[in-house]
Design a protein around this motif. Structure first.
Motif, PDB file in Angstrom:
ATOM      1  N   ALA A  71       0.873  -1.119  -0.010  1.00  0.00           N
ATOM      2  CA  ALA A  71       0.084   0.025   0.002  1.00  0.00           C
ATOM      3  C   ALA A  71       0.923   1.231  -0.051  1.00  0.00           C
ATOM      4  O   ALA A  71       0.977   2.052   1.023  1.00  0.00           O
ATOM      5  N   MET A  72       1.513   1.642  -1.012  1.00  0.00           N
ATOM      6  CA  MET A  72       2.503   2.696  -1.208  1.00  0.00           C
ATOM      7  C   MET A  72       1.619   3.790  -1.198  1.00  0.00           C
ATOM      8  O   MET A  72       1.899   4.831  -0.657  1.00  0.00           O
ATOM      9  N   TRP A  73       0.171   3.741  -1.865  1.00  0.00           N
ATOM     10  CA  TRP A  73      -0.626   4.933  -1.832  1.00  0.00           C
ATOM     11  C   TRP A  73      -1.733   4.315  -0.878  1.00  0.00           C
ATOM     12  O   TRP A  73      -1.990   3.170  -0.699  1.00  0.00           O
ATOM     13  N   PRO A  74      -2.430   5.109  -0.045  1.00  0.00           N
ATOM     14  CA  PRO A  74      -3.479   4.700   0.639  1.00  0.00           C
ATOM     15  C   PRO A  74      -4.496   3.556  -0.152  1.00  0.00           C
ATOM     16  O   PRO A  74      -4.708   4.237  -1.218  1.00  0.00           O
ATOM     17  N   ARG A  75      -4.986   2.650   0.311  1.00  0.00           N
ATOM     18  CA  ARG A  75      -6.164   2.170  -0.371  1.00  0.00           C
ATOM     19  C   ARG A  75      -7.372   3.051  -0.450  1.00  0.00           C
ATOM     20  O   ARG A  75      -8.239   2.536  -1.516  1.00  0.00           O
ATOM     21  N   ASP A  76      -7.746   3.737   0.505  1.00  0.00           N
ATOM     22  CA  ASP A  76      -9.005   4.559   0.435  1.00  0.00           C
ATOM     23  C   ASP A  76      -8.772   5.450  -0.693  1.00  0.00           C
ATOM     24  O   ASP A  76      -7.756   6.306  -0.751  1.00  0.00           O
TER      25      ASP A  76
END
Length: 213
Positions: A82-87
């Motif tokens: 999750a390098m970027w947020p999942r949301d």
């Protein structure tokens, strides 16, 4: 993969993808090219047509230059992390925050350049640089309030890697920042990948006199 970087003491752009790769445990070969040497540009051009670091060479041999482009490429290639947020909402905000770091804060960059080994409290405190510091402080406080921490969007990710060199600058120049920002600075400094980068920067023997004055 290979990651082509400059000196750890000075190269803020190199720090970002290096820390990201280390944090997520993605194997890579480090190629370090000393900056401001007679052969620096020619050495970098062997890997990247931009003539600048960093540059990521994937297993397919395709070069990806620019730290934010590298981060996006890594997020694509390693979706299990999750390098970027999942949301989706948090992800959009994280991209905005990272892009603002990428394209803005010119006064901070010019007046408080990254020099991990130096300690220059109060230097570079021009109105423009301090305005950049204040904007970054606000960004950090807003992100941490929304996510609850411990990092900008919960777990360590691209946004934190993008701002890690700013933490290095704050260590060196020690501008006045909020209590919340101070806690975040301490947290980033304590991060294992960041701590390893700093340790290795202190072990480097190459010096750039014009950067150290």
């Amino acid at each position: 993969m290979k990651l082509v970087i400059g000196d750890k003491n000075y190269s803020s752009w190199s720090m970002r993808p290096w820390v990201l790769l280390k944090h997520f445990g993605i194997p890579f070969e480090e190629v370090m090219i000393e900056l401001l040497q007679p052969d620096t540009k020619a050495s970098i051009l062997q890997y990247s047509a931009s003539g600048k670091v960093p540059c990521l060479i994937g297993g397919d041999g395709v070069p990806v230059w620019d730290s934010l482009a590298i981060a996006e490429t890594l997020a694509e290639r390693f979706p299990q992390h999750a390098m970027w947020p999942r949301d989706a909402t948090a992800r959009a905000r994280a991209r905005c925050v990272s892009a603002e770091m990428h394209s803005s804060f010119g006064d901070l960059r010019s007046q408080m350049s990254m020099n991990i080994r130096a300690s220059w409290p109060g230097r570079g405190a021009t109105p423009g640089a301090l305005a950049d510091v204040a904007r970054i402080d606000t960004l950090w406080r807003d992100c941490l309030a929304a996510s609850g921490g411990p990092f900008l969007f919960g777990e360590f990710g691209i946004a934190d890697a993008m701002y890690a060199p700013v933490v290095m600058r704050f260590n060196t120049y020690q501008p006045e920042i909020s209590a919340v920002a101070q806690v975040y600075v301490a947290r980033v400094n304590a991060h294992p990948a960041v701590a390893q980068w700093v340790e290795e920067a202190h072990r480097e023997t190459h010096r750039i006199p014009s950067y150290d004055v």
